[in-house]
Design an enzyme around this catalytic site. Structure first.
Site, PDB file in Angstrom:
ATOM      1  N   LYS A   1      57.835  42.908  93.758  1.00  0.00           N
ATOM      2  CA  LYS A   1      57.977  41.703  92.937  1.00  0.00           C
ATOM      3  C   LYS A   1      57.176  41.729  91.637  1.00  0.00           C
ATOM      4  CE  LYS A   1      60.677  39.875  94.435  1.00  0.00           C
ATOM      5  NZ  LYS A   1      62.032  40.504  94.465  1.00  0.00           N
TER       6      LYS A   1
ATOM      7  N   HIS B   1      57.067  51.825  95.812  1.00  0.00           N
ATOM      8  CA  HIS B   1      56.053  50.812  96.131  1.00  0.00           C
ATOM      9  C   HIS B   1      54.886  51.464  96.884  1.00  0.00           C
ATOM     10  CE1 HIS B   1      58.663  47.650  94.839  1.00  0.00           C
ATOM     11  NE2 HIS B   1      59.439  47.630  95.896  1.00  0.00           N
TER      12      HIS B   1
ATOM     13  N   TRP C   1      63.255  45.734  86.709  1.00  0.00           N
ATOM     14  CA  TRP C   1      63.148  45.768  85.239  1.00  0.00           C
ATOM     15  C   TRP C   1      62.928  47.217  84.777  1.00  0.00           C
ATOM     16  CZ3 TRP C   1      59.355  41.862  82.403  1.00  0.00           C
ATOM     17  CH2 TRP C   1      59.830  41.620  81.116  1.00  0.00           C
TER      18      TRP C   1
ATOM     19  N   SER D   1      57.282  34.901  93.656  1.00  0.00           N
ATOM     20  CA  SER D   1      58.518  35.680  93.612  1.00  0.00           C
ATOM     21  C   SER D   1      58.857  36.235  95.009  1.00  0.00           C
ATOM     22  CB  SER D   1      58.347  36.819  92.600  1.00  0.00           C
ATOM     23  OG  SER D   1      59.524  37.555  92.491  1.00  0.00           O
TER      24      SER D   1
ATOM     25  N   TRP E   1      69.715  50.695  92.318  1.00  0.00           N
ATOM     26  CA  TRP E   1      69.084  51.449  93.413  1.00  0.00           C
ATOM     27  C   TRP E   1      69.520  52.911  93.446  1.00  0.00           C
ATOM     28  CZ3 TRP E   1      72.149  47.052  94.270  1.00  0.00           C
ATOM     29  CH2 TRP E   1      73.455  47.285  94.693  1.00  0.00           C
TER      30      TRP E   1
ATOM     31  N   PHE F   1      66.008  39.359  80.388  1.00  0.00           N
ATOM     32  CA  PHE F   1      66.283  38.693  81.661  1.00  0.00           C
ATOM     33  C   PHE F   1      67.749  38.230  81.729  1.00  0.00           C
ATOM     34  CE2 PHE F   1      66.307  34.872  84.358  1.00  0.00           C
ATOM     35  CZ  PHE F   1      65.836  35.422  85.537  1.00  0.00           C
TER      36      PHE F   1
ATOM     37  N   LYS G   1      63.585  33.547  88.016  1.00  0.00           N
ATOM     38  CA  LYS G   1      63.143  32.823  86.806  1.00  0.00           C
ATOM     39  C   LYS G   1      62.717  33.780  85.710  1.00  0.00           C
ATOM     40  CE  LYS G   1      61.514  28.229  88.063  1.00  0.00           C
ATOM     41  NZ  LYS G   1      60.323  27.354  88.092  1.00  0.00           N
ATOM     42  N   GLY G   2      62.089  34.873  86.115  1.00  0.00           N
ATOM     43  CA  GLY G   2      61.689  35.883  85.140  1.00  0.00           C
ATOM     44  C   GLY G   2      60.680  35.384  84.126  1.00  0.00           C
TER      45      GLY G   2
END
Ligand code: A3P
Length: 286
Positions: A45, A100, A50, A130, A73, A221, A250-251
């Site tokens: 998150k 991650h 991005w 998020s 992906w 966004f 929301k970004g």
């Protein structure tokens, strides 16, 4: 379903079974990094998707074809997830990946290579918000419960990939030298063209200003939210339900202000400050 039913355990971390398997984790362990590779590292998150948009646009000098034709992906796969083995042969050099993983989970070949790393950090308060909505929309993650309960799980390191503080600290490695670029979600949000110039220079790409502007526009966004190759609308609703909360939600920086009580905030501050143990952050936690 509970976290234990939905996850597999890997070095003490809980990872969703929907996207990870023992085979995919073995594949990551055996993965052969090349010197020309670039990997964006994020705690969940923090701006992973991005980066899956930004990296191909920079590496292909503004050519929109990859971001308009390949799902995020597969375009910039996760090192640890099941898709990598399936698309590995289609990745063009220089390859771009995301992960991650904490530093200590990176495979041996990563340490032997000169692959570049971009570490994206996001204010943990916005990460929690998020993540909270992501747990509501993703069927492969356990129900988040109340925000208060979720905050405790986050601070206790009970969510996927463990503690945020362990993650950010693990990647502060002086030995990585100029192989690593640290950037924040907030600076990308504040001034994307400047952030893109910084990333491009780091990757050895000297892009014309019009190309930078084109990239900034296409990884805004709004454009990403409308790009079916990046907004997860290709994923069946039973797995990711955008009616509950869209992935590109929301970004913004600072949505935490709409969610935290002052007690929750001071609790988070004291836990994180203690765990950071002198490690400095780019923003104030207050
Ligand atoms: P919000 O839920 O706060 O909106 P990740 O890809 O690591 O899972 O992170 C997802 C978060 O990054 C979401 O945050 C998402 O909206 C945000 N994000 C993705 N693309 C973005 C962009 N182009 N501009 C701003 N935020 C973006």
């Amino acid at each position: 379903m509970s976290r234990d039913e939905l996850s597999l355990q890997y070095h003490g971390l809980f990872l969703p079974k929907e996207t990870h398997s023992q085979d995919s984790l073995k594949f990551a362990e055996d993965f052969k990094f090349e010197d020309s590779d670039v990997i964006a590292v994020t705690f969940p998150k923090s701006g992973t998707v991005w980066m899956q948009e930004i990296l191909p646009l920079i590496l292909n000098e503004g050519d929109l074809t990859p971001v308009q034709t390949i799902p995020n992906w597969d375009r910039v796969p996760w090192l640890e997830e099941t898709r990598l083995a399936l698309v590995m042969d289609q990745l063009k050099s220089p390859r771009a990946l995301v992960t991650h993983f904490l530093y200590d989970l990176m495979p041996a070949s990563f340490h032997q290579s000169k692959a570049k790393i971009i570490y994206v950090m996001r204010n943990p308060k916005d990460v929690i918000v998020s993540f909270y909505y992501f747990h509501q929309m993703a069927a492969f993650l356990e129900d988040p419960g109340t925000f208060d309960e979720f905050l405790d799980k986050f601070l206790d390191g009970k969510l996927a990939f463990g503690k945020w503080t362990d993650h950010v600290k693990s990647w502060r490695k002086p030995e990585l030298g100029d192989r690593i670029l640290y950037i924040t979600y907030e600076e990308m949000k504040e001034d994307l063209p400047t952030a893109l110039r910084k990333i491009s220079r780091f990757l050895g790409k000297n892009l014309r200003e019009e190309v930078i502007q084109k990239i900034a526009e296409n990884c805004s966004f709004t454009v990403m939210k409308n790009n079916p190759m990046s907004n997860f609308s290709l994923v069946p609703k039973v797995y990711m339900d955008s009616d509950k909360s869209p992935f590109l939600r929301k970004g913004v920086a600072g949505d935490w202000k709409n969610h935290f009580t002052s007690e929750q905030l001071s609790h988070l501050n004291s836990v994180i400050t203690k765990e950071l143990d002198g490690f400095t952050l780019p923003w104030s936690l207050n």
